[in-house]
Motif scaffolding. Structure first.
Motif, PDB file in Angstrom:
ATOM      1  N   ASP A   1       0.812  -1.216   0.000  1.00  0.00           N
ATOM      2  CA  ASP A   1       0.000   0.000   0.000  1.00  0.00           C
ATOM      3  C   ASP A   1       0.851   1.273   0.000  1.00  0.00           C
ATOM      4  OD1 ASP A   1       1.105  -0.313   2.460  1.00  0.00           O
ATOM      5  OD2 ASP A   1      -0.763  -0.073   3.605  1.00  0.00           O
ATOM      6  N   SER A   2       2.059   1.186  -0.580  1.00  0.00           N
ATOM      7  CA  SER A   2       2.935   2.366  -0.597  1.00  0.00           C
ATOM      8  C   SER A   2       2.306   3.471  -1.439  1.00  0.00           C
ATOM      9  CB  SER A   2       4.299   2.004  -1.192  1.00  0.00           C
ATOM     10  OG  SER A   2       4.949   1.060  -0.391  1.00  0.00           O
ATOM     11  N   ALA A   3       1.830   4.509  -0.789  1.00  0.00           N
ATOM     12  CA  ALA A   3       1.188   5.594  -1.531  1.00  0.00           C
ATOM     13  C   ALA A   3       1.673   6.935  -1.003  1.00  0.00           C
ATOM     14  CB  ALA A   3      -0.330   5.471  -1.433  1.00  0.00           C
ATOM     15  N   GLY A   4       2.997   7.067  -0.927  1.00  0.00           N
ATOM     16  CA  GLY A   4       3.575   8.322  -0.471  1.00  0.00           C
ATOM     17  C   GLY A   4       3.607   9.377  -1.561  1.00  0.00           C
ATOM     18  N   VAL A   5       3.471   8.932  -2.806  1.00  0.00           N
ATOM     19  CA  VAL A   5       3.339   9.900  -3.899  1.00  0.00           C
ATOM     20  C   VAL A   5       1.946  10.527  -3.774  1.00  0.00           C
ATOM     21  CG1 VAL A   5       3.086  10.128  -6.405  1.00  0.00           C
ATOM     22  CG2 VAL A   5       4.947   8.743  -5.455  1.00  0.00           C
ATOM     23  N   THR A   6       1.881  11.856  -3.863  1.00  0.00           N
ATOM     24  CA  THR A   6       0.577  12.505  -3.690  1.00  0.00           C
ATOM     25  C   THR A   6      -0.037  12.862  -5.032  1.00  0.00           C
ATOM     26  OG1 THR A   6       1.692  14.635  -3.486  1.00  0.00           O
ATOM     27  CG2 THR A   6       1.145  13.477  -1.437  1.00  0.00           C
ATOM     28  N   ALA A   7      -1.354  12.718  -5.092  1.00  0.00           N
ATOM     29  CA  ALA A   7      -2.110  13.097  -6.288  1.00  0.00           C
ATOM     30  C   ALA A   7      -2.992  14.278  -5.903  1.00  0.00           C
ATOM     31  CB  ALA A   7      -2.951  11.920  -6.768  1.00  0.00           C
ATOM     32  N   THR A   8      -2.555  15.493  -6.305  1.00  0.00           N
ATOM     33  CA  THR A   8      -3.273  16.708  -5.927  1.00  0.00           C
ATOM     34  C   THR A   8      -4.238  17.083  -7.044  1.00  0.00           C
ATOM     35  OG1 THR A   8      -1.125  17.352  -5.028  1.00  0.00           O
ATOM     36  CG2 THR A   8      -2.885  18.999  -4.953  1.00  0.00           C
ATOM     37  N   PRO A   9      -5.508  17.374  -6.709  1.00  0.00           N
ATOM     38  CA  PRO A   9      -6.476  17.740  -7.757  1.00  0.00           C
ATOM     39  C   PRO A   9      -5.987  18.948  -8.549  1.00  0.00           C
ATOM     40  CG  PRO A   9      -7.573  17.408  -5.654  1.00  0.00           C
ATOM     41  CD  PRO A   9      -6.111  17.370  -5.378  1.00  0.00           C
ATOM     42  N   ASP A  10      -6.218  18.902  -9.854  1.00  0.00           N
ATOM     43  CA  ASP A  10      -5.783  19.994 -10.725  1.00  0.00           C
ATOM     44  C   ASP A  10      -6.715  19.985 -11.935  1.00  0.00           C
ATOM     45  OD1 ASP A  10      -4.318  22.032 -11.898  1.00  0.00           O
ATOM     46  OD2 ASP A  10      -2.994  20.602 -12.921  1.00  0.00           O
ATOM     47  N   GLY A  11      -7.683  20.894 -11.927  1.00  0.00           N
ATOM     48  CA  GLY A  11      -8.654  20.899 -13.014  1.00  0.00           C
ATOM     49  C   GLY A  11      -9.443  19.604 -13.007  1.00  0.00           C
ATOM     50  N   ASN A  12      -9.528  18.942 -14.171  1.00  0.00           N
ATOM     51  CA  ASN A  12     -10.222  17.653 -14.251  1.00  0.00           C
ATOM     52  C   ASN A  12      -9.341  16.492 -13.843  1.00  0.00           C
ATOM     53  OD1 ASN A  12     -12.629  18.707 -15.076  1.00  0.00           O
ATOM     54  ND2 ASN A  12     -12.070  18.640 -17.266  1.00  0.00           N
ATOM     55  N   GLY A  13      -8.085  16.787 -13.577  1.00  0.00           N
ATOM     56  CA  GLY A  13      -7.158  15.696 -13.288  1.00  0.00           C
ATOM     57  C   GLY A  13      -6.415  15.885 -11.982  1.00  0.00           C
ATOM     58  N   PHE A  14      -5.167  15.461 -11.986  1.00  0.00           N
ATOM     59  CA  PHE A  14      -4.337  15.499 -10.785  1.00  0.00           C
ATOM     60  C   PHE A  14      -2.921  15.876 -11.178  1.00  0.00           C
ATOM     61  CE2 PHE A  14      -7.629  12.349 -10.184  1.00  0.00           C
ATOM     62  CZ  PHE A  14      -8.066  12.506  -8.879  1.00  0.00           C
ATOM     63  N   ARG A  15      -2.158  16.194 -10.156  1.00  0.00           N
ATOM     64  CA  ARG A  15      -0.715  16.284 -10.361  1.00  0.00           C
ATOM     65  C   ARG A  15      -0.035  15.365  -9.354  1.00  0.00           C
ATOM     66  NH1 ARG A  15       1.655  20.038 -13.719  1.00  0.00           N
ATOM     67  NH2 ARG A  15       0.113  21.376 -14.740  1.00  0.00           N
ATOM     68  N   LEU A  16       0.905  14.551  -9.863  1.00  0.00           N
ATOM     69  CA  LEU A  16       1.595  13.570  -9.014  1.00  0.00           C
ATOM     70  C   LEU A  16       2.934  14.130  -8.570  1.00  0.00           C
ATOM     71  CD1 LEU A  16       1.006  10.259 -11.041  1.00  0.00           C
ATOM     72  CD2 LEU A  16      -0.428  11.267  -9.249  1.00  0.00           C
ATOM     73  N   THR A  17       3.195  14.001  -7.266  1.00  0.00           N
ATOM     74  CA  THR A  17       4.461  14.497  -6.731  1.00  0.00           C
ATOM     75  C   THR A  17       5.030  13.479  -5.746  1.00  0.00           C
ATOM     76  OG1 THR A  17       3.664  16.764  -6.925  1.00  0.00           O
ATOM     77  CG2 THR A  17       5.593  16.398  -5.513  1.00  0.00           C
ATOM     78  N   GLY A  18       6.316  13.165  -5.905  1.00  0.00           N
ATOM     79  CA  GLY A  18       6.957  12.224  -4.993  1.00  0.00           C
ATOM     80  C   GLY A  18       7.925  11.322  -5.739  1.00  0.00           C
ATOM     81  N   ALA A  19       8.261  10.214  -5.123  1.00  0.00           N
ATOM     82  CA  ALA A  19       9.266   9.328  -5.727  1.00  0.00           C
ATOM     83  C   ALA A  19       8.878   7.861  -5.543  1.00  0.00           C
ATOM     84  CB  ALA A  19      10.632   9.583  -5.087  1.00  0.00           C
ATOM     85  N   LYS A  20       9.237   7.067  -6.528  1.00  0.00           N
ATOM     86  CA  LYS A  20       9.096   5.607  -6.452  1.00  0.00           C
ATOM     87  C   LYS A  20      10.449   4.994  -6.771  1.00  0.00           C
ATOM     88  CE  LYS A  20       4.477   5.157  -5.970  1.00  0.00           C
ATOM     89  NZ  LYS A  20       3.839   4.408  -4.875  1.00  0.00           N
TER      90      LYS A  20
END
Lengths: 360, 389
Positions: free
Chosen positions: A123-142
């Motif tokens: 369940d590694s979900a440290g990357v964040t998905a921030t709402p942006d318009g109709n979509g998201f922006r992903l920030t973090g590292a894998k």
């Protein structure tokens, strides 16, 4: 038999020498080999016939992985044909169906971007998905993204407001940087950085917040197939070792006539036999009772990890000095055994799954 | 997998029959040697229900479900036998009968006996009327079993047998013994042994029980002083007894491994300890128990896999050495963990009744009896891996 056909093909096209040649050429991936595998239906082994696959199921996928393990075949089989295909199959909307067809045809490969720390967690979900318009922006590292260097697309688990969410996006997206790792097993793996990577709402696989439910069966399928590969690896290492015990002469006779070595080899054979039962059981459980397969899969991965580790250690020891030279293939087995032990959960991870399920 | 209609009906029949015929006081899952009927001429039934249970089962061939009906069995194939055992387990039924006749001699007679011998020897075993013991090991012939020195001298219509056997379980309670006896001292050691059937109730046979580290045991020494054996009392040909013995040893290895790990019968060690002693707080013990759990599950699956193959007519053969090795070594590990978990409370010697220390100590013999672990590994390395002898 599927295993005989696979063996004949792999002995011809992908002996250990092929992995060695890739490594020596500084490559970790052979697209031509994967195209041939896809041509035989391997890429669509878990994809239904009406979606372009051959739909043979998890036990059959295990048979292929087992044969690949024997000669350490480098391919995106596990990432693409097993894990991604199972995840996409959970959703099966129009876009996922189209992706499944392309996977089966060998035209599309995937990598799974999940792990974030030193150790696997489902369940590694440290990357964040921030709402942006109709979509998201992903920030973090894998990190430790297997097949991430050459894949066309990624499945990324990230945290959105709705909970862990699985995104399906192409690898050439702006803001995504992919750094190939020089991994000990000479196979493709990468570290990923997401700098506000834009993803559309359509690129959510399934529904936002449902990432874990979609990913869980896919990871189980991957763990079972990886365990089958590890069993193949152990078998390959053992066969090489037993062959050496028969050939190598010391003190005027084959070293395999010495009881100390006979018993080491016999013990290894016993471990492989016992582990093969767990592998067969996991494939059967995934095909017949997938909702109850968790323990069967963890048992397979735990046993296979322990057995592959034993096989390469015993293999090197019984080969003596030649076993630690790079000219000889045993080292390739040892390195892949170490990587496969970590990927998708190590022995301790899976032993704890079993203990929890057992109520202690 | 869903059962075929035919098998589902069979299961229902068995379930109904058991509900009606298995005495309620024998539905306690008690499979201790002392609480199961062994049969034989001298057997004293411990209760009316024990007697009734034996007779009802014997009448239907359920004491030896897989033997042919003509010889006292029920002629079940493996699928049906598995269902039968599952239904027995479901109500925790005690076995109606257990014996070395069922486990060892019967299979040897089925494989090597003449038609007359099958008809003479098998039904009394199935009905629990004759109790057999096994005479294999000798003080000088343990792992090197083929070097047995107990001698059978040819006297025309009979042999006169002299020598000593050891580790003869329940010899003091058995009616007859099947024994490896050297009938040709000049032949190579594997070629001069006969598989003889000897009456225990004669002046030339005496027994003495052996005390083990775990306390009282079924094991005995058995002495032959001019014991008489009629010529007809032989399985297989004269001097070809090793073939029978080898077949039986394979069988013994499979039943030791099956008996120890149980076809799904052994409860989870981790759960058992938690129920008995609470949460396992020691992280070292906990890790050991987790590893044991992983291995136990895989070993159980392996025993089932080989049992399924046997149903398809593919015996475990040399791989029975693997089954025996992994199951017995595992049982020793399991017993060590139980003792560690029990701590000081597991240290009380409770006489000869076994208990936890008794089980622990007894397990030490598992990897010795029926062929040592080292003999098993030798079989695997030579016959399966093809390493030079």
């Amino acid at each position: 038999m599927l295993s005989d056909a696979a063996r004949a093909f792999l002995d011809d096209k992908a002996p250990v020498a092929q992995l060695r040649a890739l490594r020596d050429a500084g490559r970790s991936h052979d697209a031509g080999l994967w195209a041939e595998m896809a041509g035989m239906g391997w890429a669509g082994i878990l994809i239904a016939e009406d979606q372009g696959g051959v739909g043979m199921g998890h036990a059959a996928a295990g048979v292929l992985a087992h044969e690949m393990g024997k000669t350490l075949v480098a391919s995106p089989f596990l990432s693409t044909a097993v894990i991604a295909a199972t995840a996409l199959g959970q959703v099966a909307d129009a876009r996922a169906r189209s992706a499944l067809g392309q996977i089966a045809a060998g035209d599309l490969t995937y990598a799974i971007a999940l792990q974030e720390g030193r150790k696997f967690a489902a369940d590694s979900a440290g990357v964040t998905a921030t709402p942006d318009g109709n979509g998201f922006r992903l920030t973090g590292a894998k990190g430790f993204v297997v097949d991430g260097g050459a894949a066309d697309r990624l499945l990324v688990l990230a945290q959105s407001d709705q909970g862990p969410t699985l995104f399906d996006l192409p690898c050439d997206r702006d803001g995504l940087s992919i750094t190939g790792r020089a991994q000990i097993d000479a196979r493709d793996a990468a570290d990923l950085r997401f700098d506000a990577v834009p993803v559309s709402g359509d690129e959510v696989l399934g529904d936002a917040g449902q990432g874990l439910a979609i990913l869980a069966p896919a990871l189980r399928a991957g763990q079972a197939a990886l365990a089958a590969e590890q069993l193949g690896l152990a078998t390959g290492a053992m066969e090489m070792t037993v062959g050496y015990l028969k050939d190598r002469q010391q003190f005027g006779r084959p070293i395999g006539s010495f009881q100390a070595l006979q018993h080491r080899a016999a013990r290894l054979w016993c471990e492989i036999e016992v582990t093969s039962s767990a592998i067969l059981n996991a494939g059967r459980a995934l095909d017949e009772t997938p909702d109850m397969a968790e323990v069967a899969v963890s048992l397979a991965k735990a046993r296979a990890t322990a057995t592959a580790t034993l096989a390469v250690q015993e293999g090197v020891q019984m080969h003596g000095g030649i076993g630690v030279t790079d000219d000889y293939d045993m080292g390739f087995y040892m390195k892949r055994a170490r990587v496969s032990a970590e990927w998708l959960g190590d022995y301790g991870y899976h032993a704890q799954v079993i203990a929890r399920a057992g109520g202690f | 997998m869903t059962e075929t209609t035919e098998l589902a009906e069979f299961r229902q029949d068995i379930r109904d029959w058991l509900a009606e015929n298995c005495p309620p006081d024998l539905r306690d899952g008690n499979l201790e040697d002392d609480n199961v009927c062994w049969g034989g001429r001298d057997w004293v039934f411990q209760s009316d229900s024990q007697r009734d249970w034996l007779h009802r089962c014997a009448e239907r061939g359920y004491t030896v479900p897989t033997w042919p009906r003509a010889y006292g069995g029920a002629g079940m194939d493996r699928a049906r036998e598995k269902i039968f055992r599952e239904e027995m387990d479901r109500i925790n039924a005690r076995l109606p009968l257990q014996s070395f006749g069922i486990w060892m001699l019967g299979p040897a007679v089925l494989a090597f006996g003449t038609e007359d011998q099958k008809q003479d020897l098998l039904p009394p075993i199935a009905r629990g009327e004759v109790r057999w013991c096994q005479g294999y090991s000798e003080p000088g012939a343990g792992s090197d079993l083929a070097s047995v020195q107990t001698r059978g001298e040819d006297r025309g219509d009979h042999w006169v047998v002299n020598g000593q056997k050891i580790w003869t379980s329940y010899a003091n309670k058995a009616d007859r013994i099947f024994a490896l006896v050297r009938t040709d001292s000049d032949a190579p050691k594997h070629k001069g042994i006969s598989f003889l059937l000897i009456d225990m109730d004669q002046p030339g046979v005496t027994t003495r029980p052996i005390q083990l580290i775990s306390g009282k045991s079924p094991f005995c020494e058995t002495f032959f002083d001019d014991a008489i054996v009629p010529k007809a009392q032989i399985i297989g040909e004269v001097n070809r007894g090793w073939d029978v013995a080898k077949h039986l040893l394979t069988h013994e290895r499979e039943s030791i491994s099956g008996g120890l790990t149980g076809m799904g019968g052994v409860p989870s060690l981790g759960r058992y300890l938690k129920e008995e002693l609470g949460e396992i707080s020691d992280p070292v013990l906990r890790a050991d128990v987790m590893r044991a759990e992983v291995d136990a599950m895989a070993i159980r699956l392996t025993l089932e896999r080989y049992a399924d193959q046997a149903e398809d007519g593919q015996g475990a053969g040399d791989a029975s050495a693997m089954l025996k090795y992994v199951a017995t070594e595992f049982n020793k590990r399991r017993q060590e963990l139980l003792m560690t978990a029990g701590g000081a409370a597991a240290l009380d010697w409770d006489g000869d009744t076994g208990g936890r220390p008794g089980d622990w100590l007894r397990s030490k013999a598992n990897s010795i009896e029926g062929g040592t672990s080292e003999i098993m590994l030798g079989i695997i390395s030579r016959r399966i891996l093809g390493l030079p002898g």
